[in-house]
Design a protein around this motif. Structure first.
Motif, PDB file in Angstrom:
ATOM      1  N   ASP A  48      -7.343  11.584 -30.047  1.00 32.80           N
ATOM      2  CA  ASP A  48      -6.379  10.500 -30.222  1.00 32.80           C
ATOM      3  C   ASP A  48      -7.044   9.130 -30.333  1.00 32.80           C
ATOM      4  OD1 ASP A  48      -4.364  12.331 -30.090  1.00 32.80           O
ATOM      5  OD2 ASP A  48      -3.922  12.000 -27.961  1.00 32.80           O
ATOM      6  N   ILE A  49      -8.310   9.039 -29.911  1.00 32.27           N
ATOM      7  CA  ILE A  49      -8.958   7.717 -29.855  1.00 32.27           C
ATOM      8  C   ILE A  49      -8.990   7.017 -31.218  1.00 32.27           C
ATOM      9  CG2 ILE A  49     -11.140   6.520 -29.354  1.00 32.27           C
ATOM     10  CD1 ILE A  49     -11.529   8.548 -27.052  1.00 32.27           C
ATOM     11  N   PRO A  50      -9.462   7.691 -32.297  1.00 30.57           N
ATOM     12  CA  PRO A  50      -9.480   6.988 -33.590  1.00 30.57           C
ATOM     13  C   PRO A  50      -8.077   6.599 -34.065  1.00 30.57           C
ATOM     14  CG  PRO A  50     -10.752   9.034 -33.697  1.00 30.57           C
ATOM     15  CD  PRO A  50     -10.050   9.044 -32.388  1.00 30.57           C
ATOM     16  N   LEU A  51      -7.108   7.473 -33.835  1.00 37.26           N
ATOM     17  CA  LEU A  51      -5.735   7.164 -34.256  1.00 37.26           C
ATOM     18  C   LEU A  51      -5.210   5.935 -33.520  1.00 37.26           C
ATOM     19  CD1 LEU A  51      -4.165  10.754 -34.266  1.00 37.26           C
ATOM     20  CD2 LEU A  51      -4.915   9.396 -36.225  1.00 37.26           C
ATOM     21  N   LEU A  52      -5.468   5.907 -32.208  1.00 39.57           N
ATOM     22  CA  LEU A  52      -5.002   4.775 -31.409  1.00 39.57           C
ATOM     23  C   LEU A  52      -5.723   3.493 -31.816  1.00 39.57           C
ATOM     24  CD1 LEU A  52      -4.737   6.526 -27.954  1.00 39.57           C
ATOM     25  CD2 LEU A  52      -2.860   5.365 -29.118  1.00 39.57           C
ATOM     26  N   ALA A  53      -7.029   3.605 -32.074  1.00 39.77           N
ATOM     27  CA  ALA A  53      -7.803   2.425 -32.471  1.00 39.77           C
ATOM     28  C   ALA A  53      -7.218   1.848 -33.762  1.00 39.77           C
ATOM     29  CB  ALA A  53      -9.275   2.791 -32.656  1.00 39.77           C
ATOM     30  N   ASP A  54      -6.939   2.689 -34.742  1.00 35.56           N
ATOM     31  CA  ASP A  54      -6.359   2.216 -36.004  1.00 35.56           C
ATOM     32  C   ASP A  54      -4.979   1.607 -35.783  1.00 35.56           C
ATOM     33  OD1 ASP A  54      -8.586   3.078 -37.296  1.00 35.56           O
ATOM     34  OD2 ASP A  54      -7.708   4.954 -38.032  1.00 35.56           O
ATOM     35  N   HIS A  55      -4.220   2.271 -34.928  1.00 32.83           N
ATOM     36  CA  HIS A  55      -2.870   1.790 -34.631  1.00 32.83           C
ATOM     37  C   HIS A  55      -2.912   0.376 -34.033  1.00 32.83           C
ATOM     38  CE1 HIS A  55       1.223   1.864 -32.993  1.00 32.83           C
ATOM     39  NE2 HIS A  55       0.712   1.565 -31.821  1.00 32.83           N
ATOM     40  N   PHE A  56      -3.783   0.175 -33.055  1.00 28.63           N
ATOM     41  CA  PHE A  56      -3.858  -1.150 -32.415  1.00 28.63           C
ATOM     42  C   PHE A  56      -4.433  -2.188 -33.374  1.00 28.63           C
ATOM     43  CE2 PHE A  56      -4.090   1.448 -28.338  1.00 28.63           C
ATOM     44  CZ  PHE A  56      -2.747   1.268 -28.083  1.00 28.63           C
ATOM     45  N   MET A  57      -5.377  -1.756 -34.208  1.00 28.27           N
ATOM     46  CA  MET A  57      -5.940  -2.667 -35.196  1.00 28.27           C
ATOM     47  C   MET A  57      -4.828  -3.213 -36.086  1.00 28.27           C
ATOM     48  SD  MET A  57      -8.879  -3.825 -36.056  1.00 28.27           S
ATOM     49  CE  MET A  57     -10.195  -2.674 -35.728  1.00 28.27           C
ATOM     50  N   ALA A  58      -3.985  -2.318 -36.572  1.00 23.27           N
ATOM     51  CA  ALA A  58      -2.878  -2.732 -37.442  1.00 23.27           C
ATOM     52  C   ALA A  58      -1.919  -3.650 -36.682  1.00 23.27           C
ATOM     53  CB  ALA A  58      -2.139  -1.499 -37.958  1.00 23.27           C
ATOM     54  N   GLU A  59      -1.682  -3.296 -35.426  1.00 25.14           N
ATOM     55  CA  GLU A  59      -0.762  -4.101 -34.626  1.00 25.14           C
ATOM     56  C   GLU A  59      -1.275  -5.537 -34.463  1.00 25.14           C
ATOM     57  OE1 GLU A  59       0.041  -2.475 -30.692  1.00 25.14           O
ATOM     58  OE2 GLU A  59       0.225  -4.516 -29.933  1.00 25.14           O
TER      59      GLU A  59
ATOM     60  N   ASN B 288      -7.147  -3.323 -25.309  1.00 24.76           N
ATOM     61  CA  ASN B 288      -7.801  -4.609 -25.035  1.00 24.76           C
ATOM     62  C   ASN B 288      -9.088  -4.746 -25.829  1.00 24.76           C
ATOM     63  OD1 ASN B 288      -5.779  -5.232 -23.277  1.00 24.76           O
ATOM     64  ND2 ASN B 288      -6.916  -4.667 -21.437  1.00 24.76           N
ATOM     65  N   VAL B 289      -9.841  -3.654 -25.934  1.00 23.79           N
ATOM     66  CA  VAL B 289     -11.096  -3.699 -26.679  1.00 23.79           C
ATOM     67  C   VAL B 289     -10.825  -4.023 -28.149  1.00 23.79           C
ATOM     68  CG1 VAL B 289     -12.960  -2.240 -27.591  1.00 23.79           C
ATOM     69  CG2 VAL B 289     -12.458  -2.232 -25.145  1.00 23.79           C
ATOM     70  N   ILE B 290      -9.817  -3.392 -28.718  1.00 26.15           N
ATOM     71  CA  ILE B 290      -9.499  -3.645 -30.130  1.00 26.15           C
ATOM     72  C   ILE B 290      -9.037  -5.096 -30.323  1.00 26.15           C
ATOM     73  CG2 ILE B 290      -8.013  -2.997 -32.067  1.00 26.15           C
ATOM     74  CD1 ILE B 290     -10.022  -0.850 -31.468  1.00 26.15           C
ATOM     75  N   GLU B 291      -8.252  -5.593 -29.384  1.00 24.69           N
ATOM     76  CA  GLU B 291      -7.802  -6.987 -29.507  1.00 24.69           C
ATOM     77  C   GLU B 291      -9.004  -7.927 -29.468  1.00 24.69           C
ATOM     78  OE1 GLU B 291      -5.113  -8.475 -26.487  1.00 24.69           O
ATOM     79  OE2 GLU B 291      -4.473 -10.092 -27.830  1.00 24.69           O
ATOM     80  N   ARG B 292      -9.902  -7.644 -28.547  1.00 25.43           N
ATOM     81  CA  ARG B 292     -11.101  -8.464 -28.417  1.00 25.43           C
ATOM     82  C   ARG B 292     -11.913  -8.446 -29.713  1.00 25.43           C
ATOM     83  NH1 ARG B 292     -15.609  -8.314 -23.609  1.00 25.43           N
ATOM     84  NH2 ARG B 292     -17.286  -9.180 -24.863  1.00 25.43           N
ATOM     85  N   LEU B 293     -12.056  -7.261 -30.314  1.00 22.99           N
ATOM     86  CA  LEU B 293     -12.819  -7.144 -31.559  1.00 22.99           C
ATOM     87  C   LEU B 293     -12.133  -7.929 -32.675  1.00 22.99           C
ATOM     88  CD1 LEU B 293     -13.662  -3.345 -31.406  1.00 22.99           C
ATOM     89  CD2 LEU B 293     -15.266  -5.233 -31.093  1.00 22.99           C
ATOM     90  N   MET B 294     -10.820  -7.826 -32.714  1.00 20.06           N
ATOM     91  CA  MET B 294     -10.056  -8.519 -33.750  1.00 20.06           C
ATOM     92  C   MET B 294     -10.298 -10.021 -33.668  1.00 20.06           C
ATOM     93  SD  MET B 294      -8.298  -7.985 -36.203  1.00 20.06           S
ATOM     94  CE  MET B 294      -6.864  -7.482 -37.007  1.00 20.06           C
ATOM     95  N   ILE B 295     -10.395 -10.524 -32.445  1.00 15.92           N
ATOM     96  CA  ILE B 295     -10.570 -11.965 -32.277  1.00 15.92           C
ATOM     97  C   ILE B 295     -12.023 -12.378 -32.459  1.00 15.92           C
ATOM     98  CG2 ILE B 295     -10.409 -13.853 -30.591  1.00 15.92           C
ATOM     99  CD1 ILE B 295      -8.017 -12.323 -29.380  1.00 15.92           C
TER     100      ILE B 295
END
Ligand code: ATP
Ligand code: MG
Length: 463
Positions: free
Chosen positions: A317-328, A362-369
């Motif tokens: 589920d990790i890659p799916l969740l990572a993509d999901h949060f990235m889009a969010e 949180n990690v994905i949000e941090r990367l996005m920023i």
């Protein structure tokens, strides 16, 4: 926080007059005299709105605006155009400026345009955040076996009125499960009310849950409705139920038994129709043994137990969740999606995620920023504890130096985890499926560091 406005005009008179009125309107105001100075100022921190003169020495207003767009600066722009210079004003609007005011400046008109521009900006931000939240609420992402089982259980539990007790480590998605149950139930059009029992001080929790009448205690200056009443007709989510005091537990138990409650300091019992969902990351069985949790309340709440597995046990589920949060987050911040290269994906897969889905988010949000480019690489993830990455994912081929003993342990651990997930944490059934004694299963789990199934109790109820 006050919105910040930056005035860009080469005439000192205009700068001071505009600064004055805008400050009086309650904004934080700064002023500079050129387009270059404006761009320089924006490298040092964000502003909400720029009042930009078209005629500037050096880089003019339109060129400055073009630069801002190029750099994707998130800011609202209002142009000041010379009298009769409609053409450039129109071009500015096409380039994304909000509006323009003509010289000679009417201060009233300018204030009005600024106010509208800031309003629109606020609405846009709210809209983005809301849309992101709605999307987030509705989807339980994941295609692992455990997730599909979980979704099925949620779908089965939702339309009933049954109380659900949701178990799982921190950040696994317990609240999301509760919200999804509410969304899929007949109560969906009524309120979903959350009470975090751990976050509310002991002396206030009863008033929070049941309300109080004026004068019931110091500080109770008016009648106040409790969460039970607010949730009437809907769903009440008692989060971190394991942190509730015994005294409060007794009152909650009574409310559940009688479907009535009494405000603090009140005399009448009020009838309420509330479906209660509860969540905990504690082992309530152990809390009961320690005398910290009432067994009768536990049985009331635990009509339908749902176990949300930790993220490390559903790596797929990790890659799916990572993509999901990235889009969010891309939506929420109005930015473009970044891609994770193979190395970065590998790190995310190998990391054990002690904080589960919340930590991943949180990690994905941090990367996005923080990541400036379009691609996220291993180096961008160096802040994740490198020691933790040593762990071999169960899907990897056995490490070269693995002894037979280690290989067997790893295999046994994986089988136990998978079976536990299939049996939703039910120890008796897991032991039966695996063909071992329950006590033997416990011992193995302890040795492998698998958290004891939190719904061992369901066995006594016959599942
Ligand atoms: N399967 C999932 N799909 C999409 N988002 C998820 C999923 N699971 C969790 N999340 C998101 O991860 C975050 C943490 O989830 P949630 O708050 O439901 O966890 P929790 O178990 O209640 O955590 P805690 O124990 O810390 O209260 C939320 O933003 C939630 O939307
Ligand atoms: Mg929670």
């Amino acid at each position: 926080m006050k919105p910040t406005i930056l005035i860009v005009d080469d005439e000192p008179g205009v700068r001071s007059a505009l600064s004055g009125v805008l400050r009086d309107e309650g904004y934080a105001v700064e002023a500079v005299s050129s387009g270059e100075a404006c761009l320089e100022r924006l490298t040092r921190g964000p502003v909400d709105l720029i009042v930009l003169d078209v005629w500037l020495p050096g880089m003019d207003g339109l060129a400055t605006l073009a630069r801002l767009r190029e750099r994707q600066v998130d800011v609202q722009v209002v142009l000041i155009s010379g009298h009769g210079n409609i053409e450039s004003a129109v071009r500015a609007i096409k380039m994304g400026a909000f509006d323009f005011v003509e010289k000679p400046l009417s201060l009233d008109k300018t204030v009005l345009v600024v106010r509208n521009a800031l309003n629109q900006r606020r609405l846009e931000a709210e809209n983005r955040a809301l849309r992101a939240r709605v999307d987030r609420q509705q989807s339980m992402v994941g295609e692992s076996y455990a997730m599909r089982q979980l979704r099925e259980q949620v779908a089965m539990a939702a339309p009933t009125n049954g109380r659900v007790l949701i178990y799982g480590e921190n950040g696994t998605g317990k609240e999301l499960v509760a919200r999804t149950i509410h969304q899929l139930s007949r109560r969906r059009s009524a309120a979903f009310v959350e009470v975090n029992c751990a976050a509310i001080p002991e002396e206030l929790i009863e008033s929070e849950l049941f309300g109080h009448v004026r004068g019931a205690f110091t500080g109770a200056v008016a009648d106040r409705r409790g969460k039970f009443e607010v949730a009437d007709g809907g769903t009440l989510f008692l989060d971190e139920i394991g942190d509730m005091s015994l005294k409060t537990q007794a009152k909650v138990l009574r409310a559940l038994q009688e479907q009535t409650m009494e405000a603090v300091g009140g005399t009448a019992r009020i009838k309420v129709d509330v479906r209660v969902l509860a969540a905990t990351n504690k082992d309530l069985q152990a809390e009961i043994r320690a005398g910290q949790f009432r067994e009768d309340l536990y049985f009331r709440l635990n009509v339908i137990p749902i176990f949300v597995p930790p993220l490390r046990d559903r790596q797929e589920d990790i890659p799916l969740l990572a993509d999901h949060f990235m889009a969010e987050f891309a939506r929420e911040y109005g930015r473009r999606i970044k891609s994770l290269d193979a190395g970065a994906r590998g790190v995310l897969l190998r990391y054990p995620w002690p904080g589960n889905v919340r930590e991943l988010r949180n990690v994905i949000e941090r990367l996005m920023i923080m990541v400036p480019g379009e691609t996220i690489t291993t180096t961008d993830l160096s802040f994740l504890d490198p020691g933790a990455l040593q762990r071999t994912p169960s899907t990897d081929p056995p490490a070269e130096r693995q002894t037979l003993h280690e290989a067997r342990d790893q295999f046994e651990r994986d089988v136990i985890l998978r079976t536990l997930a299939e049996q939703q944490g039910n120890m008796s059934r897991t032991a039966e499926v695996l063909g071992v004694e329950r006590s033997n299963l416990y011992r193995k789990m302890k040795a492998f560091g698998i958290a004891p199934a939190r719904r061992a109790d369901a066995d006594e109820e016959g599942g």
